[in-house]
Motif scaffolding. Structure first.
Motif, PDB file in Angstrom:
ATOM      1  N   TRP A 164     -25.204   6.264  40.178  1.00 45.70           N
ATOM      2  CA  TRP A 164     -26.068   6.840  41.306  1.00 45.70           C
ATOM      3  C   TRP A 164     -26.830   6.865  42.266  1.00 45.70           C
ATOM      4  N   ASP A 165     -27.074   6.257  43.664  1.00 42.97           N
ATOM      5  CA  ASP A 165     -28.212   6.306  44.375  1.00 42.97           C
ATOM      6  C   ASP A 165     -29.228   7.112  44.272  1.00 42.97           C
ATOM      7  N   VAL A 166     -29.464   7.777  43.491  1.00 44.16           N
ATOM      8  CA  VAL A 166     -30.358   9.192  42.944  1.00 44.16           C
ATOM      9  C   VAL A 166     -30.538   9.487  44.642  1.00 44.16           C
ATOM     10  N   ALA A 167     -32.103   8.060  44.673  1.00 38.25           N
ATOM     11  CA  ALA A 167     -33.123   8.958  46.414  1.00 38.25           C
ATOM     12  C   ALA A 167     -32.012   9.459  47.750  1.00 38.25           C
ATOM     13  N   ALA A 168     -30.980   8.622  47.904  1.00 34.96           N
ATOM     14  CA  ALA A 168     -29.552   8.797  48.644  1.00 34.96           C
ATOM     15  C   ALA A 168     -28.414   9.619  48.070  1.00 34.96           C
ATOM     16  N   GLU A 169     -28.353   9.855  47.015  1.00 32.79           N
ATOM     17  CA  GLU A 169     -27.787  11.151  46.645  1.00 32.79           C
ATOM     18  C   GLU A 169     -26.049  10.853  46.927  1.00 32.79           C
ATOM     19  N   SER A 170     -26.215   9.726  46.825  1.00 29.31           N
ATOM     20  CA  SER A 170     -24.593   8.945  46.762  1.00 29.31           C
ATOM     21  C   SER A 170     -24.234   8.149  45.681  1.00 29.31           C
ATOM     22  N   CYS A 171     -22.513   8.295  45.438  1.00 27.68           N
ATOM     23  CA  CYS A 171     -22.438   7.669  44.340  1.00 27.68           C
ATOM     24  C   CYS A 171     -21.459   6.538  44.461  1.00 27.68           C
ATOM     25  N   VAL A 172     -21.274   5.461  43.787  1.00 31.12           N
ATOM     26  CA  VAL A 172     -20.031   4.747  43.587  1.00 31.12           C
ATOM     27  C   VAL A 172     -19.024   4.801  42.589  1.00 31.12           C
ATOM     28  N   PRO A 173     -18.154   5.526  42.615  1.00 30.11           N
ATOM     29  CA  PRO A 173     -17.698   5.546  41.328  1.00 30.11           C
ATOM     30  C   PRO A 173     -16.652   3.844  41.183  1.00 30.11           C
ATOM     31  N   LEU A 174     -16.988   3.601  39.537  1.00 28.95           N
ATOM     32  CA  LEU A 174     -16.511   2.660  39.104  1.00 28.95           C
ATOM     33  C   LEU A 174     -15.173   2.872  38.046  1.00 28.95           C
ATOM     34  N   HIS A 175     -14.183   2.350  39.377  1.00 22.58           N
ATOM     35  CA  HIS A 175     -12.341   3.286  38.323  1.00 22.58           C
ATOM     36  C   HIS A 175     -12.398   2.084  37.279  1.00 22.58           C
ATOM     37  N   ARG A 176     -11.179   2.031  36.346  1.00 22.43           N
ATOM     38  CA  ARG A 176     -10.647   1.407  35.630  1.00 22.43           C
ATOM     39  C   ARG A 176     -10.301   2.574  34.746  1.00 22.43           C
ATOM     40  N   VAL A 177      -8.273   1.555  34.337  1.00 27.64           N
ATOM     41  CA  VAL A 177      -7.477   3.040  33.593  1.00 27.64           C
ATOM     42  C   VAL A 177      -7.522   2.762  32.465  1.00 27.64           C
ATOM     43  N   GLY A 178      -7.851   3.361  31.432  1.00 26.92           N
ATOM     44  CA  GLY A 178      -7.276   3.565  29.511  1.00 26.92           C
ATOM     45  C   GLY A 178      -8.318   3.960  29.752  1.00 26.92           C
ATOM     46  N   GLY A 179      -8.385   4.448  28.189  1.00 28.65           N
ATOM     47  CA  GLY A 179      -9.864   4.660  27.728  1.00 28.65           C
ATOM     48  C   GLY A 179      -9.859   6.343  27.824  1.00 28.65           C
ATOM     49  N   GLY A 180      -9.522   6.770  29.358  1.00 25.41           N
ATOM     50  CA  GLY A 180      -8.984   8.356  29.202  1.00 25.41           C
ATOM     51  C   GLY A 180     -10.798   9.241  29.922  1.00 25.41           C
TER      52      GLY A 180
END
Lengths: 666, 548
Positions: free
Chosen positions: B297-313
């Protein structure tokens, strides 16, 4: 096309290659996308085998030709993106400004281009889907017996749909600033970033296609007969009487046609969005500039040199990004920044870098202060005499920005726009808002400018900028900059320029008369609803415009604060110490200005977030990010140095402020 | 009493952790079993560590009170006004069934999404057209089947969100805790306490005002953390979202309004069980066991970047190394990842027995200690090389080594035998890297297997070593639930413990730091392991000196 920019090595050597790579990748991604499109467009639930056989039968000369056309379209879209991209968004502060952006010739060319490419994609889709969509004309029997070519309206509807979707894509692009390229907060690899954004792109193109097709159907329903008769006339085709015309209620119920239109529009938007996405990813990739060039002929490519360049903006932004990253992550490159020049022993690198960052911050501080002054004075009821007193300084105020940003400003476009618009944009003088003298901006449409120019000239705000507050402020800024000179660092240039030079003469009779007329005209116009609607300022747009380029300031703040933090342990020669007072004072000044700005109405209201759009709305929240980064940057310095800061020379006011930070009370 | 050193073949460690590929020679592993600890003094309260010795007394008032130790707090369970049950269970009773089907469907769509809508249509089959209710019934069945299949792959997704927080939280027995989360401010002496009634209180020894934070969305707080390099921002991991409160330290208000809180939410990212601020204060990470991506999260801008990895659930636990170069993220499956934060790539570390339950970083970010569910050991990963170097790239560890064996050990006390040890609930390392606290799960069923905190002395230079320090005990009948070290205690280390009785106490460990200074950005690289042996002898004497 790159008339001003061909000289820049960076555009030639880096940006063009990055753009070419992104276009190449989007062309490479075309075959799988097309395959999926073919599969979906031919899909029939009842006969799956037939679907597959039909898909396979498509591999023919005509389909290969249409495929090549599609590739050409992608290349063209890529070129348009390369031509129109910007790292600083253009923010329209009123409806009329937005309108003039849309009608700007440059934008018009863009729209026409997208329209034409939309037609081409529409044709390719129609040919690919085949069946009743395949040809524009088809043989038919007119009542008297002999056969003739008739218009195939199903084909036409596809071509027009392509044109419509392309056109609306380009219009929405202007409204949503789709050409704006923002930089990511985390540096991921290109592939991972692409993979992460793919679902979003798919969702965006599907929803956008849905709305576009809906609007298109409505337009076609009412106006479809115009292009139909035109095509019939020019191509000498007949309208078939026996077949239902498509601009009727029946078409609204033809689900198969609607589905094909939607899937084609989705395909079109998806390929274009992919091109855009890849371009964004490639262009914003981190570029590592050498801090110190080994050879003299490369010296113009080193980080300190590149930072001070004013154009192109992308180069400046990438250099600042690189500065922020190196200050955070790489001790070896930091040591180069802190190093001394070999003969002479001057900290040239640090001086150039810190000087540039400080001048960026000072420019923003001044911009904010000027904006605040205008808003404050416009909010008060001004007496006529004071207004007329100022109006006499009209000739000198044609370049109102000059006292504010005396340096050949680093942002050649937007600060002018931002400043001029936001300054003029208060509710008291709605007429002065949208037009700026900037030639490159879309407002430069000559006709519109002619229309508005007189009004602009007698607007009151030219004078108000030069209010006593500014005059009072100027010595203060100047004193801090003398501070700098004492400390032996190059002064951040804007601060040293003396205050506004302007001779105040007696109010002349003519000026007073003009002022009165202007007030009358203003009152008259203000009563007209449409004009009010067009000229009224959009809330918080002026705030956004003020901070439109703040990504640069954010990086400058991060870079400076990390370097200062690292200097505590890594700076062997005490290079940073000499600049520390000026860094602290400029940060505190900016902090003060930002705090004051956030007290204004609309400045702290959060924009609505749109999730399902390719629009990059980062620019809407840049001011919040800047505020947070600024605070963190000051804390980073105070936490690192702690009580040592008491030994730093600074004014009593700043010391008090800094004490607040040292006690964690901000 | 003397310590014993075991020499283990690294292959024996490998039997527990499956490694990626690399081969390593023999590794000298010093085992520090709980049997070497000073014996439990039952019925006594641990007050502090002084002169290398844990002092205890019969009541907490005896403690040598110092100004710099914050006073202990007590939150009696009875004083908290608890919520009635969550609204989902009572909703049906209040829902106006006289509304039309369409209104109710719209409400169901809003509240419960697609499955809620389908459920509503299926249950109101008397009103809906037959084909509609049958179709939605079929779709619902298919959805349930798919979700049960998904659940069989990842059993945790079938848990309710409260159970999920209980399962993955660092707090022992989370639903029963009066104090559900605790966080020291990284630079000052204030701290935030999340209570059972979903309120958060902020205590500052320098001011009489204790702001209470309440928000409509602040439910089931799993974690709180202050933003570094900031005076005011507090991130709260809630059931459905993340909240970032901005509590002005100069404000006199005791009830900051909800407008002081930013709401950060992302579809599918709930419940949030773990959050981590970057040490530079610029980014916030959040994790949810239901979401395969970790959010940046970039909290000030309220935007997020999801870091997606398959596996683990999903992602259950996050820990950012103090130097900011690495992040540990564990998953509900026997797999955890170590991210490097420059380009956000990760290394996968599969385990065999269970998931990674807890982990902590050494102050210079070069060493990661972690514990695995179902095993009674602490593993260590060592990261050498400078993470900042641009071209050389950092060298990851080749294998995890066992640094401590925590198998159950029985002590004889006047009240009978007490068994200590077993599985680890959480780990905490003090900011100077000299004390390591380990919270054992214990066995709630067995009376003589309490949850307990064991403290180790650690030393990073010249070699890494672990020595026993002692057990930290509270009032009789109180179980430790949560622990955290004070981030900048000047006289050593200060361990804050939250007990099952609702009491928060602080146990100071007075010592002179050997390293002298705090974390530098580039920690000195650790020496090769071969030199470990001679160094061990020198510390053995220190250890004997301690217990004599």
């Amino acid at each position: 096309m790159f008339s001003t920019e061909t000289s820049c090595w960076f555009i030639r050597k880096v940006i063009c290659w990055r753009a070419a790579a992104s276009i190449a990748w989007s062309v490479l991604l075309l075959p799988p996308t097309t395959a999926v499109f073919v599969l979906l467009s031919k899909f029939s639930l009842l006969q799956p085998i037939q679907t597959i056989s039909e898909c396979l039968s498509l591999i023919s000369a005509s389909s290969i030709f249409s495929f090549i056309l599609l590739g050409g379209v992608i290349v063209m879209v890529g070129f348009l993106i390369l031509e129109y991209y910007t790292v600083i968004p253009t923010i329209a502060c009123s409806k009329i400004a937005l309108l003039s952006q849309l009608l700007h010739p440059r934008q018009f060319i863009n729209s026409i281009g997208h329209c034409l490419m939309g037609v081409i994609v529409g044709w390719c889709c129609a040919v690919t889907i085949g069946h009743r969509y395949k040809m524009l004309g088809r043989p038919c029997k007119i009542s008297d017996g002999y056969s003739q070519m008739c218009l195939n309206e199903h084909h036409l509807i596809f071509l027009l749909a392509g044109a419509f979707v392309g056109f609306s894509h380009s219009l929405l692009g202007v409204i949503h600033n789709i050409n704006y390229i923002s930089f990511q907060i985390v540096q991921q690899h290109k592939y991972l970033r692409f993979k992460g954004s793919l679902p979003l792109v798919l969702k965006c193109s599907a929803t956008q296609a849905f709305y576009s097709v809906r609007n298109y159907i409505v337009v076609y329903f009412f106006l479809g007969y115009i292009p139909k008769t035109w095509v019939c006339k020019t191509l000498n085709l007949q309208l078939e009487g026996s077949v239902h015309p498509l601009d009727s209620i029946a078409v609204l119920l033809d689900l198969s046609l609607l589905y094909h239109l939607w899937i084609s529009a989705t395909f079109l938007l998806f390929t274009w969005y992919i091109t855009l996405l890849l371009f964004r990813i490639f262009v914003t990739e981190v570029y590592t500039f050498p801090v110190q060039s080994t050879f003299t002929e490369d010296s113009h490519q080193s980080l300190p040199k590149v930072l001070t360049d004013k154009q192109p903006m992308i180069l400046k932004f990438l250099a600042l990004q690189d500065l922020a990253l190196l200050s955070q992550h790489s001790p070896s490159r930091r040591s180069e920044v802190f190093s001394l020049s070999q003969p002479g022993g001057h900290p040239h690198n640090w001086n150039a870098i810190s000087g540039e960052c400080l001048s960026l911050l000072a420019a923003l501080t001044q911009r904010l202060a000027a904006y605040h002054e205008t808003v404050a004075t416009n909010g008060r009821a001004k007496s006529l005499s004071s207004g007329s007193e100022r109006i006499t300084s009209e000739p000198s105020s044609t370049g109102t920005e000059d006292p504010m940003s005396p340096r050949p400003v680093f942002l050649m476009k937007t600060p002018n726009i931002a400043f001029a618009r936001s300054v003029g944009g208060s509710s008291q003088s709605p007429l002065t808002i949208p037009f700026t003298p900037d030639l490159d901006s879309p407002f430069a449409s000559p006709a519109l400018r002619r229309l508005i120019a007189p009004v602009e000239q007698c607007s009151p705000w030219h004078g108000t900028v030069q209010s006593p507050h500014i005059m009072r402020r100027a010595p203060k800024l100047w004193s801090t900059s003398t501070d700098l000179q004492v400390n032996g660092s190059p002064p951040p240039s804007p601060a040293t320029v003396p205050g506004p030079k302007q001779e105040i003469s007696k109010p002349s009779f003519l000026a007073q008369f003009l002022q009165n007329r202007k007030e009358q005209v203003k009152h008259f116009l203000a009563k007209r609803v449409l004009i009010m609607y067009l000229f009224n300022k959009l809330p918080e747009a002026s705030s956004q415009a003020l901070f439109a380029d703040s990504q640069a300031h954010i990086w400058a703040l991060e870079g400076l604060s990390y370097l200062v933090q690292a200097s505590f342990t890594e700076d062997q020669f005490g290079v940073v110490q000499t600049t520390l007072p000026s860094i602290l004072s400029s940060m505190l000044l900016l902090q003060e200005a930002v705090d004051r700005h956030f007290k204004l109405p609309h400045a702290s209201s959060k924009p609505v977030r749109s999730t399902s759009s390719m629009e990059d709305s980062t620019y809407k929240t840049l001011r919040f990010a800047l505020r947070a980064t600024l605070k963190t940057a000051i804390y980073r310095i105070t936490t690192t140095f702690g009580d040592h800061l008491n030994a730093v020379e600074m004014s009593a006011e700043h010391r008090k402020r800094l004490q607040q930070f040292l006690q964690y009370k901000e | 009493m003397f310590s014993c050193y075991l020499v283990l073949d690294s292959s024996s460690a490998k039997s527990d952790l499956a490694y990626e590929n690399r081969e390593r020679g023999f590794t000298m592993v010093k085992m520090c079993s709980l049997a070497l600890f000073p014996p439990l003094s039952y019925g006594q309260i641990t007050l502090c560590e002084s002169n290398n010795e844990l002092l205890s007394g019969t009541s907490s008032d005896e403690a040598l009170k110092q100004d710099f130790i914050p006073p202990s707090l007590h939150f009696p369970r009875e004083s908290l006004k608890l919520h009635s049950r969550p609204e989902s269970s009572s909703k049906a009773a209040f829902l106006d069934h006289s509304e039309t089907l369409w209104m109710r469907s719209a409400a169901a769509w809003r509240d419960g999404g697609l499955s809620g809508l389908l459920n509503e249509i299926t249950t109101s089959h008397s009103e809906a057209p037959k084909w509609l209710s049958v179709t939605s019934g079929c779709i619902l069945a298919v959805l349930r089947w798919v979700s049960s299949f998904h659940g069989s792959l990842f059993p945790h997704v079938t848990l309710s969100s409260e159970d999920m927080i209980t399962e993955f939280s660092q707090v022992l027995n989370w639903p029963d805790c009066v104090v559900r989360a605790f966080s020291w401010h990284p630079h000052t002496d204030k701290f935030a306490v999340a209570l059972l009634d979903d309120s958060i209180k902020i205590y500052n020894p320098k001011s009489a005002i204790t702001p209470t934070l309440k928000h409509r969305l602040q439910r089931n707080v799993a974690a709180v953390q202050w933003k570094p390099l900031c005076a005011s921002a507090l991130a709260v991991a809630c059931q459905n979202c993340l909240l970032v409160w901005h509590v002005d330290p100069c404000s006199l208000s005791t009830r900051p309004s909800s407008s002081c809180a930013q709401v950060l939410s992302h579809p599918g990212h709930s419940p949030v069980t773990s959050i981590a601020w970057s040490p530079s204060g610029s980014l916030l990470l959040s994790a949810s066991p239901m979401d395969m991506s970790m959010m940046v999260w970039d909290v000030a801008a309220e935007s997020c970047v999801p870091l997606h990895r398959v596996g683990g659930g999903g992602v259950t636990f996050l820990s950012w190394s103090p130097d900011g170069s690495h992040v540990l993220s564990s998953t509900p499956s026997p797999l955890f990842r170590v991210w490097e934060t420059r380009t956000w790539t990760c290394e996968r570390w599969p385990c065999i027995k269970g998931r990674c339950q807890s982990g902590c970083w050494s102050p210079d970010g070069s060493r990661l200690l972690f514990s695995v569910q179902g095993e009674t050991v602490i593993y260590a990963l060592t990261f050498t090389g400078t993470p900042g170097a641009p071209a050389s790239g950092f060298r990851g560890p080749e294998a995890a080594v066992v640094v401590a064996d925590l198998s159950e050990t029985t002590f004889n006390t006047p009240d009978g035998d007490v068994t200590v040890g077993g599985e680890v609930q959480s780990l905490a390392w003090d900011p100077r890297g000299e004390r390591l606290a380990v919270l054992f799960k214990g066995d709630p069923q067995a009376a003589n297997k309490p949850a307990i905190v064991a403290v180790f002395k650690t030393r990073a230079n010249p070699v890494f070593e672990l020595l026993p320090c002692g057990f930290v005990q509270g009032e009789p009948g109180a179980e430790p639930r949560l622990m955290q070290f004070h981030p900048n205690f000047r006289h050593g280390a200060l361990l804050t413990l939250c007990w099952s009785t609702g009491r928060i106490t602080h146990v100071p460990f007075y010592f002179l730091s050997t390293s002298g200074s705090f974390v530098g950005l580039g920690g000195s690289p650790s020496l090769p392991r071969l030199q470990e042996k001679p160094a061990d002898f020198s510390h053995q004497s220190l250890f004997t000196e301690l217990i004599s």
